[in-house]
Design an enzyme around this catalytic site. Sequence first.
Site, PDB file in Angstrom:
ATOM      1  N   ASP A 120       0.845  -1.207   0.000  1.00 41.73           N
ATOM      2  CA  ASP A 120       0.000   0.000   0.000  1.00 41.73           C
ATOM      3  C   ASP A 120       0.879   1.255   0.000  1.00 41.73           C
ATOM      4  O   ASP A 120       0.575   2.243  -0.680  1.00 41.73           O
ATOM      5  CB  ASP A 120      -0.926  -0.031   1.222  1.00 41.73           C
ATOM      6  CG  ASP A 120      -1.690  -1.349   1.286  1.00 41.73           C
ATOM      7  OD1 ASP A 120      -2.359  -1.680   0.298  1.00 41.73           O
ATOM      8  OD2 ASP A 120      -1.591  -2.055   2.307  1.00 41.73           O
ATOM      9  N   HIS A 129      -5.051  -3.402   6.225  1.00 37.53           N
ATOM     10  CA  HIS A 129      -4.853  -3.614   4.775  1.00 37.53           C
ATOM     11  C   HIS A 129      -6.242  -3.902   4.187  1.00 37.53           C
ATOM     12  O   HIS A 129      -6.620  -5.048   3.934  1.00 37.53           O
ATOM     13  CB  HIS A 129      -3.886  -4.780   4.552  1.00 37.53           C
ATOM     14  CG  HIS A 129      -3.694  -5.127   3.097  1.00 37.53           C
ATOM     15  ND1 HIS A 129      -3.230  -4.223   2.171  1.00 37.53           N
ATOM     16  CD2 HIS A 129      -3.922  -6.280   2.413  1.00 37.53           C
ATOM     17  CE1 HIS A 129      -3.172  -4.805   0.980  1.00 37.53           C
ATOM     18  NE2 HIS A 129      -3.596  -6.045   1.097  1.00 37.53           N
TER      19      HIS A 129
HETATM   20  P1  NAD Z   1      -2.318 -18.345  -4.838  1.00 35.26           P
HETATM   21  O1  NAD Z   1      -3.634 -19.032  -4.707  1.00 35.26           O
HETATM   22  O2  NAD Z   1      -1.707 -18.172  -6.174  1.00 35.26           O
HETATM   23  O3  NAD Z   1      -1.254 -19.110  -3.944  1.00 35.26           O
HETATM   24  C1  NAD Z   1      -1.502 -19.440  -2.621  1.00 35.26           C
HETATM   25  C2  NAD Z   1      -0.786 -20.745  -2.352  1.00 35.26           C
HETATM   26  O4  NAD Z   1      -0.923 -21.006  -0.971  1.00 35.26           O
HETATM   27  C3  NAD Z   1      -1.398 -21.931  -3.116  1.00 35.26           C
HETATM   28  O5  NAD Z   1      -0.393 -22.581  -3.876  1.00 35.26           O
HETATM   29  C4  NAD Z   1      -1.930 -22.833  -2.006  1.00 35.26           C
HETATM   30  O6  NAD Z   1      -1.792 -24.213  -2.297  1.00 35.26           O
HETATM   31  C5  NAD Z   1      -1.064 -22.415  -0.835  1.00 35.26           C
HETATM   32  N1  NAD Z   1      -1.632 -22.658   0.482  1.00 35.26           N
HETATM   33  C6  NAD Z   1      -2.907 -22.486   0.892  1.00 35.26           C
HETATM   34  N2  NAD Z   1      -3.039 -22.851   2.170  1.00 35.26           N
HETATM   35  C7  NAD Z   1      -1.803 -23.213   2.588  1.00 35.26           C
HETATM   36  C8  NAD Z   1      -1.291 -23.697   3.827  1.00 35.26           C
HETATM   37  N3  NAD Z   1      -2.094 -23.897   4.881  1.00 35.26           N
HETATM   38  N4  NAD Z   1       0.028 -23.987   3.896  1.00 35.26           N
HETATM   39  C9  NAD Z   1       0.842 -23.815   2.833  1.00 35.26           C
HETATM   40  N5  NAD Z   1       0.400 -23.388   1.636  1.00 35.26           N
HETATM   41  C10 NAD Z   1      -0.905 -23.099   1.525  1.00 35.26           C
HETATM   42  O7  NAD Z   1      -2.464 -16.956  -4.070  1.00 35.26           O
HETATM   43  P2  NAD Z   1      -1.487 -15.698  -4.146  1.00 35.26           P
HETATM   44  O8  NAD Z   1      -1.930 -14.813  -5.247  1.00 35.26           O
HETATM   45  O9  NAD Z   1      -0.077 -16.121  -4.064  1.00 35.26           O
HETATM   46  O10 NAD Z   1      -1.909 -14.926  -2.798  1.00 35.26           O
HETATM   47  C11 NAD Z   1      -1.659 -15.495  -1.530  1.00 35.26           C
HETATM   48  C12 NAD Z   1      -2.281 -14.631  -0.444  1.00 35.26           C
HETATM   49  O11 NAD Z   1      -1.653 -13.347  -0.396  1.00 35.26           O
HETATM   50  C13 NAD Z   1      -3.780 -14.358  -0.619  1.00 35.26           C
HETATM   51  O12 NAD Z   1      -4.423 -14.465   0.629  1.00 35.26           O
HETATM   52  C14 NAD Z   1      -3.803 -12.922  -1.116  1.00 35.26           C
HETATM   53  O13 NAD Z   1      -5.020 -12.279  -0.843  1.00 35.26           O
HETATM   54  C15 NAD Z   1      -2.667 -12.341  -0.302  1.00 35.26           C
HETATM   55  N6  NAD Z   1      -2.122 -11.051  -0.773  1.00 35.26           N
HETATM   56  C16 NAD Z   1      -1.790 -10.128   0.163  1.00 35.26           C
HETATM   57  C17 NAD Z   1      -1.245  -8.914  -0.214  1.00 35.26           C
HETATM   58  C18 NAD Z   1      -0.891  -7.857   0.813  1.00 35.26           C
HETATM   59  O14 NAD Z   1      -0.566  -6.735   0.400  1.00 35.26           O
HETATM   60  N7  NAD Z   1      -0.907  -8.124   2.098  1.00 35.26           N
HETATM   61  C19 NAD Z   1      -1.024  -8.663  -1.568  1.00 35.26           C
HETATM   62  C20 NAD Z   1      -1.360  -9.631  -2.505  1.00 35.26           C
HETATM   63  C21 NAD Z   1      -1.913 -10.848  -2.094  1.00 35.26           C
HETATM   64  C1  LMR Z   2      -3.754  -6.502  -2.763  1.00 33.65           C
HETATM   65  O1  LMR Z   2      -3.843  -5.478  -2.084  1.00 33.65           O
HETATM   66  O2  LMR Z   2      -3.438  -6.488  -3.966  1.00 33.65           O
HETATM   67  C2  LMR Z   2      -3.985  -7.834  -2.104  1.00 33.65           C
HETATM   68  O3  LMR Z   2      -4.356  -7.679  -0.762  1.00 33.65           O
HETATM   69  C3  LMR Z   2      -4.930  -8.692  -2.854  1.00 33.65           C
HETATM   70  C4  LMR Z   2      -6.358  -8.224  -2.706  1.00 33.65           C
HETATM   71  O4  LMR Z   2      -7.197  -9.068  -2.408  1.00 33.65           O
HETATM   72  O5  LMR Z   2      -6.622  -7.047  -2.891  1.00 33.65           O
END
Ligand code: NAD
Ligand code: LMR
Length: 327
Positions: free
Chosen positions: A159, A187
């Site tokens: 962010d 967030h």
């Molecule tokens: P994705 O679905 O591509 O990958 C997630 C992976 O996590 C999958 O491969 C899944 O098998 C694995 N997984 C699920 N549960 C698990 C567990 N208990 N132990 C180990 N592995 C596990 O998703 P992504 O796009 O990589 O996003 C992951 C997370 O990050 C989501 O919750 C998304 O919303 C979050 N995110 C946060 C931010 C932020 O700014 N904080 C930004 C982007 C994404």
């Molecule tokens: C983001 O800010 O891009 C991540 O938290 C993914 C989402 O769900 O917005």
Amino acid sequence: MKAPIRVAVTGAAGQIGYSLLFPIAAGEVFGPEQPVILQLLELPFAIEALKGVEMELRDCAYPLLQDVICTSDVEVGFKDANVAMLVGSKPRGPGMERADLIRENGVIFVGQGKALDAVADPNCKVVVVGNPCNTNSLIARAQFKRLNPANMTAMTRLDQNRALAQIAQKANVPVSAIKRLAVWGNHSPTMYPDFTNATINGEPLEVVINDDAWLNGAFMKTVQQRGAAIINARGKSSAASAAWAAIDHVRDWFRPTPEGEWLSMVITSDGSYGVPEGLMFSFPVTVDANGDYHIVQGIELSAAAKARIMNSAEELLAEREMVKEML
Ligand code: NAD
Ligand code: LMR
């Protein structure tokens, strides 16, 4: 040769994992002298895909990459970890809020918090990326008996980076000209990107930009809603930018913050600025030479800024209530 840093990454075969692991192995986080061991965790169904990622990591022949461990056993993945990046969890889809994931994802962080507490290095530094990241980190922190709760953090650096990019484009300056642009709160769409204390080339940001309507309107909304905008455009949530923010978060936690700069990190509130003690809340922080962070004190906040911060705190209190049986 220095002893290697053990970096555990969950969800390592996912979207973010694929953008995150290679820069860590290349030395982008801990520097060009620091060997690393990657301890990669996935769900059993994704272990085969993770093996493919391992092959690619090895095929890069990174001089700093000492080993790659792939597992779905948390006690193996977190064993002696110096850093844990908790990415693994479900991302939201179009039309959802991050908080809609709270019950499904929250439970992951009970088991992972307990496992970290059981087997990680006592000084393990943790960043939660998986959403809703503030409350997931609250759940994981609640499992700590041996580990230091101050070492539990979550990520709002994306962010902050989004805010920097918007301001840089508007003012037609490089992002490096902008300082003290920090994100407060959850967030979520209630986050508060505080531009009122920021500077551009040493001048107050509001003097340089001089457009209150844009700052309080389009700027704020763009940053608060950027995650959803990316999901709408790509059909998937942000990945490369999220991975890069996680790299920024961890790298900057391991080095002193340059004079005059602030970082946005979700950390345990100590009650500063009226934020209820114990909430996992994004504050402007600086990191000292020992790798300890400190909330920046003495920031002047307008009544409107205080109201935004309290609104985000209220939202986090409501999320906490929803997961109280996991705490
Ligand atoms: P994705 O679905 O591509 O990958 C997630 C992976 O996590 C999958 O491969 C899944 O098998 C694995 N997984 C699920 N549960 C698990 C567990 N208990 N132990 C180990 N592995 C596990 O998703 P992504 O796009 O990589 O996003 C992951 C997370 O990050 C989501 O919750 C998304 O919303 C979050 N995110 C946060 C931010 C932020 O700014 N904080 C930004 C982007 C994404
Ligand atoms: C983001 O800010 O891009 C991540 O938290 C993914 C989402 O769900 O917005």
